[in-house]
Design a protein around this motif. Structure first.
Motif, PDB file in Angstrom:
ATOM      1  N   PHE A 146      60.522  28.696  25.368  1.00 31.44           N
ATOM      2  CA  PHE A 146      61.954  29.321  25.389  1.00 31.44           C
ATOM      3  C   PHE A 146      62.098  30.568  26.246  1.00 31.44           C
ATOM      4  CE2 PHE A 146      62.396  27.291  21.077  1.00 31.44           C
ATOM      5  CZ  PHE A 146      63.841  26.371  21.586  1.00 31.44           C
ATOM      6  N   LEU A 147      61.163  31.106  26.361  1.00 36.45           N
ATOM      7  CA  LEU A 147      60.991  32.428  27.122  1.00 36.45           C
ATOM      8  C   LEU A 147      61.278  32.174  28.744  1.00 36.45           C
ATOM      9  CD1 LEU A 147      61.127  35.319  27.916  1.00 36.45           C
ATOM     10  CD2 LEU A 147      58.420  35.487  27.639  1.00 36.45           C
ATOM     11  N   VAL A 148      60.268  30.937  29.216  1.00 38.14           N
ATOM     12  CA  VAL A 148      60.652  30.610  30.480  1.00 38.14           C
ATOM     13  C   VAL A 148      62.127  29.807  30.748  1.00 38.14           C
ATOM     14  CG1 VAL A 148      59.590  28.530  31.931  1.00 38.14           C
ATOM     15  CG2 VAL A 148      58.089  29.891  30.527  1.00 38.14           C
ATOM     16  N   LEU A 149      62.734  29.311  29.770  1.00 37.72           N
ATOM     17  CA  LEU A 149      64.019  28.778  30.223  1.00 37.72           C
ATOM     18  C   LEU A 149      64.973  29.956  30.206  1.00 37.72           C
ATOM     19  CD1 LEU A 149      64.072  25.834  27.594  1.00 37.72           C
ATOM     20  CD2 LEU A 149      63.874  25.855  29.965  1.00 37.72           C
ATOM     21  N   GLY A 150      64.765  31.111  29.531  1.00 43.19           N
ATOM     22  CA  GLY A 150      65.711  32.452  29.432  1.00 43.19           C
ATOM     23  C   GLY A 150      65.403  33.117  30.635  1.00 43.19           C
ATOM     24  N   LEU A 151      64.369  33.007  31.371  1.00 36.11           N
ATOM     25  CA  LEU A 151      64.179  33.701  32.767  1.00 36.11           C
ATOM     26  C   LEU A 151      65.365  33.641  33.931  1.00 36.11           C
ATOM     27  CD1 LEU A 151      60.276  33.227  33.528  1.00 36.11           C
ATOM     28  CD2 LEU A 151      61.509  35.497  32.355  1.00 36.11           C
ATOM     29  N   ASP A 152      65.638  34.755  34.425  1.00 39.07           N
ATOM     30  CA  ASP A 152      66.709  34.603  35.340  1.00 39.07           C
ATOM     31  C   ASP A 152      66.477  33.732  36.696  1.00 39.07           C
ATOM     32  OD1 ASP A 152      68.669  35.802  33.883  1.00 39.07           O
ATOM     33  OD2 ASP A 152      68.134  37.851  34.570  1.00 39.07           O
ATOM     34  N   CYS A 153      65.076  33.819  36.963  1.00 38.25           N
ATOM     35  CA  CYS A 153      64.665  33.071  38.009  1.00 38.25           C
ATOM     36  C   CYS A 153      64.593  31.519  37.923  1.00 38.25           C
ATOM     37  CB  CYS A 153      63.352  33.436  38.607  1.00 38.25           C
ATOM     38  SG  CYS A 153      61.958  33.264  37.340  1.00 38.25           S
ATOM     39  N   VAL A 154      64.871  30.944  36.618  1.00 35.00           N
ATOM     40  CA  VAL A 154      64.824  29.622  36.432  1.00 35.00           C
ATOM     41  C   VAL A 154      66.186  29.310  36.401  1.00 35.00           C
ATOM     42  CG1 VAL A 154      64.082  27.968  34.575  1.00 35.00           C
ATOM     43  CG2 VAL A 154      62.728  30.011  35.109  1.00 35.00           C
ATOM     44  N   LYS A 155      66.377  28.087  36.882  1.00 35.89           N
ATOM     45  CA  LYS A 155      68.002  27.593  37.307  1.00 35.89           C
ATOM     46  C   LYS A 155      68.137  26.744  36.204  1.00 35.89           C
ATOM     47  CE  LYS A 155      67.709  27.830  42.427  1.00 35.89           C
ATOM     48  NZ  LYS A 155      67.896  27.018  43.594  1.00 35.89           N
ATOM     49  N   PHE A 156      68.226  27.432  34.891  1.00 32.02           N
ATOM     50  CA  PHE A 156      68.884  26.771  33.762  1.00 32.02           C
ATOM     51  C   PHE A 156      69.897  27.539  33.279  1.00 32.02           C
ATOM     52  CE2 PHE A 156      68.788  26.516  28.888  1.00 32.02           C
ATOM     53  CZ  PHE A 156      68.860  25.281  28.604  1.00 32.02           C
ATOM     54  N   LEU A 157      70.995  26.870  33.105  1.00 29.53           N
ATOM     55  CA  LEU A 157      72.416  27.679  32.615  1.00 29.53           C
ATOM     56  C   LEU A 157      72.688  28.769  33.592  1.00 29.53           C
ATOM     57  CD1 LEU A 157      72.079  27.668  28.698  1.00 29.53           C
ATOM     58  CD2 LEU A 157      73.360  26.007  30.377  1.00 29.53           C
ATOM     59  N   PRO A 158      72.789  28.722  34.735  1.00 28.56           N
ATOM     60  CA  PRO A 158      72.678  29.831  35.849  1.00 28.56           C
ATOM     61  C   PRO A 158      74.172  30.546  35.566  1.00 28.56           C
ATOM     62  CG  PRO A 158      73.156  27.996  36.890  1.00 28.56           C
ATOM     63  CD  PRO A 158      72.663  27.265  35.633  1.00 28.56           C
ATOM     64  N   ASP A 159      75.125  29.864  35.020  1.00 28.47           N
ATOM     65  CA  ASP A 159      76.535  30.431  34.818  1.00 28.47           C
ATOM     66  C   ASP A 159      76.856  31.054  33.457  1.00 28.47           C
ATOM     67  OD1 ASP A 159      77.323  29.934  37.371  1.00 28.47           O
ATOM     68  OD2 ASP A 159      78.010  27.967  36.939  1.00 28.47           O
ATOM     69  N   GLU A 160      75.475  31.105  32.766  1.00 26.07           N
ATOM     70  CA  GLU A 160      75.645  31.593  31.571  1.00 26.07           C
ATOM     71  C   GLU A 160      74.789  32.662  30.938  1.00 26.07           C
ATOM     72  OE1 GLU A 160      78.090  30.828  29.166  1.00 26.07           O
ATOM     73  OE2 GLU A 160      78.829  29.199  30.135  1.00 26.07           O
ATOM     74  N   PRO A 161      74.836  33.842  31.453  1.00 23.40           N
ATOM     75  CA  PRO A 161      73.587  34.863  31.368  1.00 23.40           C
ATOM     76  C   PRO A 161      73.579  35.388  29.961  1.00 23.40           C
ATOM     77  CG  PRO A 161      76.023  35.758  32.289  1.00 23.40           C
ATOM     78  CD  PRO A 161      76.191  34.354  32.210  1.00 23.40           C
ATOM     79  N   LEU A 162      74.937  35.353  29.155  1.00 26.05           N
ATOM     80  CA  LEU A 162      74.777  35.836  27.728  1.00 26.05           C
ATOM     81  C   LEU A 162      73.962  34.848  27.091  1.00 26.05           C
ATOM     82  CD1 LEU A 162      78.230  37.164  26.848  1.00 26.05           C
ATOM     83  CD2 LEU A 162      76.096  38.509  27.132  1.00 26.05           C
ATOM     84  N   ILE A 163      73.986  33.643  27.317  1.00 24.87           N
ATOM     85  CA  ILE A 163      73.259  32.611  26.727  1.00 24.87           C
ATOM     86  C   ILE A 163      71.569  32.571  27.030  1.00 24.87           C
ATOM     87  CG2 ILE A 163      72.881  30.034  26.421  1.00 24.87           C
ATOM     88  CD1 ILE A 163      75.877  29.457  26.629  1.00 24.87           C
ATOM     89  N   LYS A 164      71.285  32.822  28.288  1.00 30.62           N
ATOM     90  CA  LYS A 164      70.184  33.162  28.627  1.00 30.62           C
ATOM     91  C   LYS A 164      69.494  34.369  27.913  1.00 30.62           C
ATOM     92  CE  LYS A 164      68.755  32.071  32.988  1.00 30.62           C
ATOM     93  NZ  LYS A 164      67.960  31.005  32.717  1.00 30.62           N
ATOM     94  N   LEU A 165      70.310  35.420  27.967  1.00 27.66           N
ATOM     95  CA  LEU A 165      69.575  36.512  27.010  1.00 27.66           C
ATOM     96  C   LEU A 165      69.470  36.393  25.524  1.00 27.66           C
ATOM     97  CD1 LEU A 165      71.755  39.662  28.327  1.00 27.66           C
ATOM     98  CD2 LEU A 165      69.414  39.167  28.663  1.00 27.66           C
ATOM     99  N   ARG A 166      70.327  35.476  25.120  1.00 29.15           N
ATOM    100  CA  ARG A 166      70.034  34.956  23.441  1.00 29.15           C
ATOM    101  C   ARG A 166      68.803  34.027  23.602  1.00 29.15           C
ATOM    102  NH1 ARG A 166      76.405  33.623  22.518  1.00 29.15           N
ATOM    103  NH2 ARG A 166      77.099  35.520  22.340  1.00 29.15           N
ATOM    104  N   ILE A 167      68.805  33.174  24.478  1.00 31.92           N
ATOM    105  CA  ILE A 167      67.364  32.462  24.480  1.00 31.92           C
ATOM    106  C   ILE A 167      66.197  33.583  24.441  1.00 31.92           C
ATOM    107  CG2 ILE A 167      66.062  30.792  26.043  1.00 31.92           C
ATOM    108  CD1 ILE A 167      68.443  29.485  26.720  1.00 31.92           C
ATOM    109  N   CYS A 168      65.870  34.411  25.268  1.00 31.93           N
ATOM    110  CA  CYS A 168      65.144  35.569  25.319  1.00 31.93           C
ATOM    111  C   CYS A 168      64.966  36.123  23.844  1.00 31.93           C
ATOM    112  CB  CYS A 168      65.297  36.649  26.359  1.00 31.93           C
ATOM    113  SG  CYS A 168      65.077  35.960  28.230  1.00 31.93           S
ATOM    114  N   LEU A 169      66.046  36.568  23.361  1.00 35.95           N
ATOM    115  CA  LEU A 169      65.850  36.982  21.980  1.00 35.95           C
ATOM    116  C   LEU A 169      65.309  36.315  20.992  1.00 35.95           C
ATOM    117  CD1 LEU A 169      69.353  38.951  21.762  1.00 35.95           C
ATOM    118  CD2 LEU A 169      67.501  39.822  21.902  1.00 35.95           C
ATOM    119  N   VAL A 170      65.858  34.820  20.968  1.00 30.52           N
ATOM    120  CA  VAL A 170      65.199  34.063  20.256  1.00 30.52           C
ATOM    121  C   VAL A 170      63.751  33.804  20.259  1.00 30.52           C
ATOM    122  CG1 VAL A 170      65.180  31.633  19.731  1.00 30.52           C
ATOM    123  CG2 VAL A 170      67.412  32.707  19.685  1.00 30.52           C
TER     124      VAL A 170
END
Length: 239
Positions: free
Chosen positions: A97-121
């Motif tokens: 999950f942390l790998v998916l939430g990294l900013d360098c990974v092109k997963f949901l690039p237009d949803e920064p809040l969702i990526k931060l929530r992934i890091c929190l999870v």
């Protein structure tokens, strides 16, 4: 932004090695090692799944697996297995999950809040993974130490006496790494979540205001253009 990237990478570094340490400790054979190395011609290690004997002269290793998991085993062994497997699963999914939430990974690039929530999870999962990992490894080590101390206190010698080995140390290190990585991701990333949400909402309001102003301007110019056209037609009619 630079501090957020740094914290993400540090958390990813600790999460990777913590998950690796936990998995390695679970499936290696040196949770207990014989304490009388100077008197023995072989090194005996016990793990959670098998016991291995290594000759100190030629290095030949022989391993004997324990009985089936459905057989009767000591409570210490069964509970340690369950806790370490739980820690392995949680830490592994937390790292993914942390790998998916990294900013360098092109997963949901237009949803920064969702990526931060992934890091929190991911941080929460790593914190939970550290709890059974540290409980199982420390409990196993303490039990081995208490057993050896009681035998020495009563002057009882049963042939081979054990102390906890490097697999147990790896379990402790992996659990502490999970706590450290989870703390970075949950505490620090939450602060960035508040900052990001505060920045995104004004921007959204500004875009909304621009769109509303554009609509008003369009509506204002529309009647004037229609009036000019009507005047032109009126002139042509009079001619």
């Amino acid at each position: 932004a630079g501090m957020k990237f740094f914290l993400q990478y540090v958390g990813c570094f600790f999460a990777f090695f913590s998950a690796g340490f936990l998995i390695t400790s679970t499936w290696t054979d040196c949770w207990m090692v014989n304490a009388d190395d100077s008197l023995e011609v072989s090194t005996k290690c016990r793990g959670l799944w098998w016991e291995c004997v290594t000759n100190v002269f030629d290095g030949i290793q022989t391993c004997d697996e324990y009985d089936s998991i459905y057989a009767e085993h000591p409570v210490k062994l069964v509970l340690t297995r369950a806790m370490m497997i739980t820690a392995d699963i949680l830490s592994g999914f937390g790292f993914l999950f942390l790998v998916l939430g990294l900013d360098c990974v092109k997963f949901l690039p237009d949803e920064p809040l969702i990526k931060l929530r992934i890091c929190l999870v991911s941080g929460v999962m790593l914190l939970i993974a550290g709890l059974p990992g540290i409980t199982g490894s420390v409990w196993y080590a303490v039990d081995v130490y208490v057993e050896r101390s009681s035998l020495l206190f009563h002057n009882v010698f049963l042939g081979i006496q054990y102390k906890f080995g490097w697999s147990c140390w790896l379990g402790m290190a992996g659990s502490l790494g999970c706590f450290l990585s989870g703390s970075l991701l949950t505490c620090c990333m939450y602060l960035f979540r508040e900052t990001s949400s505060g920045r995104l909402h004004p921007a959204y309001s500004l875009r909304k205001g621009y769109s509303s102003a554009a609509t008003v301007v369009t509506n204002v110019h529309l009647p004037s253009s229609q009036t000019a056209t009507a005047k032109m037609y009126a002139v042509d009619t009079r001619v």
